[in-house]
Design a protein around this motif. Structure first.
Motif, PDB file in Angstrom:
ATOM      1  N   TYR A 130       0.839  -1.199   0.000  1.00 27.77           N
ATOM      2  CA  TYR A 130       0.000   0.000   0.000  1.00 27.77           C
ATOM      3  C   TYR A 130       0.875   1.249   0.000  1.00 27.77           C
ATOM      4  CZ  TYR A 130      -3.003  -3.516   2.370  1.00 27.77           C
ATOM      5  OH  TYR A 130      -3.689  -4.654   2.731  1.00 27.77           O
ATOM      6  N   TRP A 131       0.428   2.275  -0.696  1.00 30.85           N
ATOM      7  CA  TRP A 131       1.002   3.613  -0.587  1.00 30.85           C
ATOM      8  C   TRP A 131      -0.072   4.533  -0.003  1.00 30.85           C
ATOM      9  CZ3 TRP A 131       5.914   5.097  -1.088  1.00 30.85           C
ATOM     10  CH2 TRP A 131       6.796   4.335  -1.862  1.00 30.85           C
ATOM     11  N   TYR A 132       0.307   5.238   1.079  1.00 32.41           N
ATOM     12  CA  TYR A 132      -0.586   6.207   1.706  1.00 32.41           C
ATOM     13  C   TYR A 132       0.056   7.591   1.641  1.00 32.41           C
ATOM     14  CZ  TYR A 132      -3.221   2.404   4.017  1.00 32.41           C
ATOM     15  OH  TYR A 132      -3.991   1.297   4.292  1.00 32.41           O
ATOM     16  N   GLN A 133      -0.780   8.611   1.610  1.00 29.14           N
ATOM     17  CA  GLN A 133      -0.338  10.003   1.708  1.00 29.14           C
ATOM     18  C   GLN A 133      -0.849  10.566   3.038  1.00 29.14           C
ATOM     19  OE1 GLN A 133      -2.554  13.140  -0.354  1.00 29.14           O
ATOM     20  NE2 GLN A 133      -0.658  13.779  -1.340  1.00 29.14           N
ATOM     21  N   GLN A 134       0.058  11.144   3.812  1.00 30.56           N
ATOM     22  CA  GLN A 134      -0.352  11.748   5.078  1.00 30.56           C
ATOM     23  C   GLN A 134       0.005  13.228   5.067  1.00 30.56           C
ATOM     24  OE1 GLN A 134       1.392  10.082   8.635  1.00 30.56           O
ATOM     25  NE2 GLN A 134      -0.130  11.019   9.965  1.00 30.56           N
ATOM     26  N   ILE A 135      -1.000  14.068   4.899  1.00 37.83           N
ATOM     27  CA  ILE A 135      -0.830  15.508   4.948  1.00 37.83           C
ATOM     28  C   ILE A 135      -0.828  15.946   6.409  1.00 37.83           C
ATOM     29  CG2 ILE A 135      -1.956  17.701   4.361  1.00 37.83           C
ATOM     30  CD1 ILE A 135      -2.923  16.311   1.781  1.00 37.83           C
ATOM     31  N   LEU A 136      -0.053  16.955   6.705  1.00 38.02           N
ATOM     32  CA  LEU A 136       0.102  17.431   8.083  1.00 38.02           C
ATOM     33  C   LEU A 136      -1.254  17.687   8.728  1.00 38.02           C
ATOM     34  CD1 LEU A 136       2.292  18.236  10.145  1.00 38.02           C
ATOM     35  CD2 LEU A 136       2.019  20.591   9.343  1.00 38.02           C
ATOM     36  N   GLY A 137      -1.458  17.090   9.914  1.00 33.23           N
ATOM     37  CA  GLY A 137      -2.700  17.290  10.634  1.00 33.23           C
ATOM     38  C   GLY A 137      -3.817  16.342  10.241  1.00 33.23           C
ATOM     39  N   GLN A 138      -3.530  15.426   9.315  1.00 34.53           N
ATOM     40  CA  GLN A 138      -4.539  14.465   8.870  1.00 34.53           C
ATOM     41  C   GLN A 138      -4.023  13.044   9.057  1.00 34.53           C
ATOM     42  OE1 GLN A 138      -5.948  15.289   4.907  1.00 34.53           O
ATOM     43  NE2 GLN A 138      -5.877  17.508   5.204  1.00 34.53           N
ATOM     44  N   GLY A 139      -4.953  12.104   8.980  1.00 34.03           N
ATOM     45  CA  GLY A 139      -4.556  10.710   8.989  1.00 34.03           C
ATOM     46  C   GLY A 139      -4.116  10.265   7.607  1.00 34.03           C
ATOM     47  N   PRO A 140      -3.396   9.155   7.535  1.00 32.00           N
ATOM     48  CA  PRO A 140      -2.977   8.649   6.226  1.00 32.00           C
ATOM     49  C   PRO A 140      -4.174   8.332   5.329  1.00 32.00           C
ATOM     50  CG  PRO A 140      -1.770   7.542   7.989  1.00 32.00           C
ATOM     51  CD  PRO A 140      -2.868   8.331   8.643  1.00 32.00           C
ATOM     52  N   LYS A 141      -4.023   8.579   4.038  1.00 26.75           N
ATOM     53  CA  LYS A 141      -5.058   8.296   3.058  1.00 26.75           C
ATOM     54  C   LYS A 141      -4.470   7.395   1.986  1.00 26.75           C
ATOM     55  CE  LYS A 141      -5.990  11.020  -0.379  1.00 26.75           C
ATOM     56  NZ  LYS A 141      -6.392  12.180  -1.218  1.00 26.75           N
ATOM     57  N   LEU A 142      -5.170   6.309   1.665  1.00 27.84           N
ATOM     58  CA  LEU A 142      -4.656   5.361   0.679  1.00 27.84           C
ATOM     59  C   LEU A 142      -4.599   5.994  -0.701  1.00 27.84           C
ATOM     60  CD1 LEU A 142      -3.839   2.311   0.212  1.00 27.84           C
ATOM     61  CD2 LEU A 142      -6.140   2.080  -0.744  1.00 27.84           C
ATOM     62  N   LEU A 143      -3.443   5.834  -1.365  1.00 24.89           N
ATOM     63  CA  LEU A 143      -3.311   6.246  -2.756  1.00 24.89           C
ATOM     64  C   LEU A 143      -3.496   5.049  -3.685  1.00 24.89           C
ATOM     65  CD1 LEU A 143      -0.212   8.618  -2.567  1.00 24.89           C
ATOM     66  CD2 LEU A 143      -2.604   9.270  -2.854  1.00 24.89           C
ATOM     67  N   ILE A 144      -2.795   3.951  -3.403  1.00 20.26           N
ATOM     68  CA  ILE A 144      -2.851   2.793  -4.270  1.00 20.26           C
ATOM     69  C   ILE A 144      -2.505   1.542  -3.488  1.00 20.26           C
ATOM     70  CG2 ILE A 144      -0.454   3.056  -5.041  1.00 20.26           C
ATOM     71  CD1 ILE A 144      -1.439   2.139  -7.861  1.00 20.26           C
ATOM     72  N   GLN A 145      -3.127   0.439  -3.887  1.00 18.86           N
ATOM     73  CA  GLN A 145      -2.893  -0.864  -3.265  1.00 18.86           C
ATOM     74  C   GLN A 145      -2.569  -1.876  -4.350  1.00 18.86           C
ATOM     75  OE1 GLN A 145      -6.197  -2.326  -0.915  1.00 18.86           O
ATOM     76  NE2 GLN A 145      -5.435  -4.426  -0.929  1.00 18.86           N
ATOM     77  N   PHE A 146      -1.482  -2.626  -4.133  1.00 17.41           N
ATOM     78  CA  PHE A 146      -1.084  -3.695  -5.042  1.00 17.41           C
ATOM     79  C   PHE A 146      -1.245  -5.050  -4.355  1.00 17.41           C
ATOM     80  CE2 PHE A 146       1.086  -1.392  -8.411  1.00 17.41           C
ATOM     81  CZ  PHE A 146       1.526  -0.221  -7.812  1.00 17.41           C
ATOM     82  N   GLN A 147      -1.593  -6.048  -5.142  1.00 16.57           N
ATOM     83  CA  GLN A 147      -1.420  -7.428  -4.687  1.00 16.57           C
ATOM     84  C   GLN A 147      -0.534  -8.092  -5.733  1.00 16.57           C
ATOM     85  OE1 GLN A 147      -4.545  -9.477  -2.622  1.00 16.57           O
ATOM     86  NE2 GLN A 147      -4.178 -11.328  -3.815  1.00 16.57           N
ATOM     87  N   ASN A 148       0.635  -8.530  -5.272  1.00  8.31           N
ATOM     88  CA  ASN A 148       1.717  -8.937  -6.176  1.00  8.31           C
ATOM     89  C   ASN A 148       1.993  -7.753  -7.113  1.00  8.31           C
ATOM     90  OD1 ASN A 148       2.157 -11.607  -5.082  1.00  8.31           O
ATOM     91  ND2 ASN A 148       0.123 -12.068  -5.886  1.00  8.31           N
ATOM     92  N   ALA A 164       3.779  16.348   1.879  1.00  5.27           N
ATOM     93  CA  ALA A 164       3.165  15.363   2.774  1.00  5.27           C
ATOM     94  C   ALA A 164       4.212  14.307   3.111  1.00  5.27           C
ATOM     95  CB  ALA A 164       1.974  14.687   2.087  1.00  5.27           C
ATOM     96  N   VAL A 165       3.819  13.373   3.962  1.00  9.45           N
ATOM     97  CA  VAL A 165       4.617  12.174   4.199  1.00  9.45           C
ATOM     98  C   VAL A 165       3.987  11.044   3.390  1.00  9.45           C
ATOM     99  CG1 VAL A 165       5.432  10.501   5.891  1.00  9.45           C
ATOM    100  CG2 VAL A 165       5.291  12.929   6.509  1.00  9.45           C
ATOM    101  N   TYR A 166       4.799  10.343   2.639  1.00  8.99           N
ATOM    102  CA  TYR A 166       4.318   9.224   1.829  1.00  8.99           C
ATOM    103  C   TYR A 166       4.746   7.930   2.516  1.00  8.99           C
ATOM    104  CZ  TYR A 166       2.932  12.695  -1.443  1.00  8.99           C
ATOM    105  OH  TYR A 166       2.296  13.772  -2.006  1.00  8.99           O
ATOM    106  N   LEU A 167       3.743   7.186   2.915  1.00 11.73           N
ATOM    107  CA  LEU A 167       3.949   5.967   3.696  1.00 11.73           C
ATOM    108  C   LEU A 167       3.722   4.739   2.839  1.00 11.73           C
ATOM    109  CD1 LEU A 167       1.851   7.027   6.809  1.00 11.73           C
ATOM    110  CD2 LEU A 167       4.335   6.845   6.734  1.00 11.73           C
TER     111      LEU A 167
END
Lengths: 114, 113
Positions: B33-51, B88-91
């Protein structure tokens, strides 16, 4: 779409005080519930999780959370906080389908005063 | 056991430049999974891979963001061109198939000037 609300944005407590952080979610189906913690300078770590069964779940470092289905709530508690609990706490939910994306709340910053 | 690795840890770029982030998941974790976390917010999913297949990219701004996981292990996330609001922070996170618990990397903190 599911959403998660954390009403406490910043909580300040003295050491040994009791803690309760609120978390409410909106989704009508079966969900999994999580609390993640982010200590200063560190990455998100799982604190505890609820999938099914006993609605009172215990996690690491003396934390626990109670799932109340009728209230759509999953509040985090600790009877006596320590200075080392200073961190940001995130509640998250996903649908119980397997490998579903997490929807996070906005987080609660907890500051413990020695 | 090694955790999720991400690089770089910090990146500062000017708007309209491009940037790429790298993630190496925990060994054996097929879901990434890739999440984007903007300051003051919770992480938000950008994209999810399976394999190496995309499971969910509904919240990925596809006009400027792209991601790939060609061999089903490492993944890269690219932004081209970057905007100020991409700061943002990219998780990156990973999990076993069928497992609900996601394990997060340290994140890449991006500042767009």
């Amino acid at each position: 779409a599911q959403s998660v609300s954390q009403h406490n944005h910043h909580v300040i407590l003295s050491e040994a005080a009791s803690l309760e952080l609120g978390c409410n979610y909106s989704y009508g189906g079966t969900v999994n519930l999580f609390w993640y913690v982010q200590y200063p300078g560190q990455h998100l770590q799982l604190l505890l999780k609820y999938f099914s069964g006993d609605p009172l779940v215990k996690g690491i470092k003396g934390f626990e959370a109670e799932f109340i289905k009728s209230k759509f709530s999953f509040n985090l508690r600790k009877p006596s906080v320590q200075w080392s609990d200073t961190a940001e706490y995130f509640c998250a939910v996903n649908q119980n389908f397997g490998n579903e994306k997490l929807t996070f709340g906005t987080g609660t910053r907890l500051t413990i005063i020695p | 056991e090694a955790g999720v690795a991400q690089s770089p840890r910090y990146k500062i770029i000017e708007k309209r430049q491009s940037v790429a982030f790298w993630c190496n998941p925990i060994s054996g974790h097929a879901t990434l999974y890739w999440y984007q976390q903007i300051l003051g917010q919770g992480p938000k999913l950008l994209i999810q891979f399976q394999n190496n297949g995309v499971v969910d990219d509904s919240q990925l701004p596809k006009d400027r963001f792209s991601a790939e996981r060609l061999k089903g292990v490492d993944s890269t996330l690219k932004i081209q061109p970057a905007k100020l609001e991409d700061s943002a922070v990219y998780l990156c996170a990973s999990s076993f198939v069928g497992q609900e618990t996601q394990y997060f990397g340290p994140g890449t903190r991006l500042l767009v000037l």
